[in-house]
Scaffold this active site. Sequence first.
Site, PDB file in Angstrom:
ATOM      1  N   GLY A  62       0.784  -1.234   0.027  1.00 11.99           N
ATOM      2  CA  GLY A  62       0.009   0.193  -0.057  1.00 11.99           C
ATOM      3  C   GLY A  62       1.029   1.167  -0.080  1.00 11.99           C
ATOM      4  CD  GLN A 113       3.626   6.083   2.511  1.00 15.25           C
ATOM      5  OE1 GLN A 113       2.602   5.533   2.183  1.00 15.25           O
ATOM      6  NE2 GLN A 113       4.521   5.236   2.784  1.00 15.25           N
ATOM      7  CB  CYS A 162       6.135   2.829   6.795  1.00 14.23           C
ATOM      8  SG  CYS A 162       5.546   4.029   6.157  1.00 14.23           S
ATOM      9  CG  LEU A 163       6.678   1.334   1.013  1.00 14.97           C
ATOM     10  CD1 LEU A 163       5.866   1.847  -0.445  1.00 14.97           C
ATOM     11  CD2 LEU A 163       7.777   0.308   0.754  1.00 14.97           C
ATOM     12  CG  HIS A 215       0.366   1.353   7.355  1.00 19.92           C
ATOM     13  ND1 HIS A 215       1.355   1.067   8.278  1.00 19.92           N
ATOM     14  CD2 HIS A 215       1.158   1.935   6.556  1.00 19.92           C
ATOM     15  CE1 HIS A 215       2.369   1.643   7.852  1.00 19.92           C
ATOM     16  NE2 HIS A 215       2.143   2.297   6.655  1.00 19.92           N
ATOM     17  CD  GLU A 216      -0.591   2.591   2.842  1.00 26.73           C
ATOM     18  OE1 GLU A 216      -0.319   3.621   2.695  1.00 26.73           O
ATOM     19  OE2 GLU A 216       0.158   1.625   3.239  1.00 26.73           O
ATOM     20  CG  HIS A 242       0.803   7.106   5.312  1.00 27.49           C
ATOM     21  ND1 HIS A 242       1.856   7.645   5.857  1.00 27.49           N
ATOM     22  CD2 HIS A 242       1.042   5.758   5.145  1.00 27.49           C
ATOM     23  CE1 HIS A 242       2.842   6.665   5.985  1.00 27.49           C
ATOM     24  NE2 HIS A 242       2.452   5.532   5.598  1.00 27.49           N
TER      25      HIS A 242
END
Length: 187
Positions: A45, A50, A96-97, A138-139, A142
Amino acid sequence: MKLPIIAFGDPVLRKKAVEITKDYPNLKEVIDNMFETMYNASGVGIAAPQVGLSIRLFVIDLTDKEEPDLKDFKKVFINAQILKEEGDKWNFNEGCLSIPDIREDISRNQTVTISYFDENWNQHTETFSGFKARVIQHEYDHIEGKLFTDKLSPLRRAMIKSKLDAISKGAVKVDYKMKFPAASKKR
């Protein structure tokens, strides 16, 4: 097109993202670029903040996971609003990216009900459980300006502070393109 992923420490990751309309410029291209960027970084995701866009948009693709109920789970979430989080909380080791090389056990609700528009501007209100719910939460965090590290205890956050500072300065090795907020401030 693969976009640089914004690293921990950039203010865009802390802003509450704004809603968009159907005529948002190049929306299909933005969505395609987000999927390509996520795949390139081996993510499941990614949210618009991000990639430097403070808009209420995130994409998820769980189709390569082993579980049968994830095989068709590839979705675009526009202007999402979580309506309800319920069920037992359960821990799972998240990463997380935007925060590479840090993974922590995070407690989240088992089930989430969310309202959102898809890429064709069809509105949905759906309830998801298990891993789907976890990735959505999680997303969603963000686009609310929150990171998974915010859910850690103050002691645990203090223990990883030097790692987080290193990420923001670009002192981390990743296999994908990133933008580091403090990298240019070294001197």
